[in-house]
Each structure stands twice: as C-alpha cells, then as structure tokens.
Design a protein around this motif. Structure first.
Motif, PDB file in Angstrom:
ATOM      1  N   ILE A 128       0.859  -1.187   0.000  1.00  0.00           N
ATOM      2  CA  ILE A 128       0.000   0.000   0.000  1.00  0.00           C
ATOM      3  C   ILE A 128       0.894   1.236   0.000  1.00  0.00           C
ATOM      4  N   ASN A 133      -5.465   4.811   1.165  1.00  0.00           N
ATOM      5  CA  ASN A 133      -5.825   3.467   0.696  1.00  0.00           C
ATOM      6  C   ASN A 133      -5.926   2.439   1.817  1.00  0.00           C
ATOM      7  N   VAL A 134      -5.687   2.886   3.051  1.00  0.00           N
ATOM      8  CA  VAL A 134      -5.744   1.977   4.199  1.00  0.00           C
ATOM      9  C   VAL A 134      -7.144   2.014   4.793  1.00  0.00           C
ATOM     10  N   SER A 149      -6.320  -3.122   3.302  1.00  0.00           N
ATOM     11  CA  SER A 149      -6.404  -2.040   2.321  1.00  0.00           C
ATOM     12  C   SER A 149      -7.828  -1.871   1.820  1.00  0.00           C
TER      13      SER A 149
END
Length: 172
Positions: A128, A133-134, A149
């Motif tokens: 990632i 995006n987490v 993710s």
C-alpha cells in the motif's frame, strides 16, 4: 510442615509476578522484535533475578525447581487469561487502531510512539502506497501492525514487526 524448597518456590513466584508487572508497565510491544540492546537487557535481567529466585541454593535441584515453578505459573496464568476476561484485561494489551478509513489517529500514534516512517514501512510491506488506501491499520497485542487495504485484492498475509520504540516522533 516446611517443604525444603519452599523458599525457592515463593521467590520464583514473586519474581514472575514482578516481571509480569514491569513488562505490563513498560510495554510488551518493545519486545516484539528484539535488537541487540533488547537481548542484552534480557540476559542481564535473567542474571539479576536468578539469585532472587534461588537464594543461597545454587544446586541443580534448586535451579530446576525454580524453572519448574516458572513454567507452572506461566501455564496457570495462560489458563486464567483464557478463562477469565478480567485477568486478560489486566495482563494483556489491547489492539489499537492506528488508521481507520484513511484517517490517521494521531493521538494513538503519539501515545504509542509510532512514527509516520514506521507506519509507511508497514504499509509498503502490505503493498500500500498511500494512507488514504488503508481501510484499517491496527497495532496488535504482539506488537505487529496489521493492515487491511481499501482494495481487498491487495490483502496480504504479512505482518510488520516494530523494530524499536521511538522516543522522538516525527510530525505527520
């Protein structure tokens, strides 16, 4: 009736509980990945508490009894942790949320002394690139950072182990 090795048993129990309390206060997360200084500390601690457990009895039997007592106490504590939630709450750390839906929890990161570089390293190990995006990043009770993710296809079975507990936090 006085058991001949009663003193060793009582001393070993006291040392076990002392070490459990100290590790709880100073944090088990620091032991999640040992560096040279951590190994030296563990060796010095074990040497310093040896005499406290066995006292003047330096016989093989005295040492084996002290070790047996430690194994028995550890076994009992693990059983109690699994059976009674209150014991687990006292002795075990809780997982901590570090990132939720791309938003960093700065208060928790600061409290745990986790820098943005440590977090980025864990993210890279999970493939990632950006915080956004987490979906979820957690500091687990064993000191690993687990990351899920946004894109479930990027979900990997890797764990990032903290290398050390940084005192100087970098600004996020």
């Amino acid at each position: 009736m006085n058991f001949p090795y009663q003193d060793i048993v009582l001393r070993s129990i006291a040392v076990y509980f002392f070490m459990t309390i100290v590790l709880r206060i100073f944090g088990k997360k620091e032991l999640s990945q040992l560096n040279t200084a951590d190994v030296i500390l563990i060796l010095l601690i074990s040497n310093s508490v040896q005499n406290a457990m066995v006292g003047p009895d330096t016989s093989l039997t005295g040492g084996l009894i002290a070790a047996l007592v430690l194994f028995i106490i550890n076994f009992i504590i693990k059983k109690l942790i699994h059976r009674y939630k209150v014991v687990g709450d006292l002795l075990l750390d809780k997982p901590q949320i570090l990132i939720h839906d791309g938003k960093l929890d700065f208060k928790t990161l600061s409290k745990l002394d986790i820098s943005d570089e440590e977090l980025k390293e864990a993210m890279r190990e999970h493939g990632i690139e950006f915080f956004k995006n987490v979906k979820l990043a957690m500091l687990e009770i064993d000191g690993t950072i687990s990351i899920i993710s946004e894109d479930q296809k990027n979900l990997k079975q890797t764990h990032y182990k903290r290398r050390h507990n940084r005192k100087n936090l970098q600004k996020f």
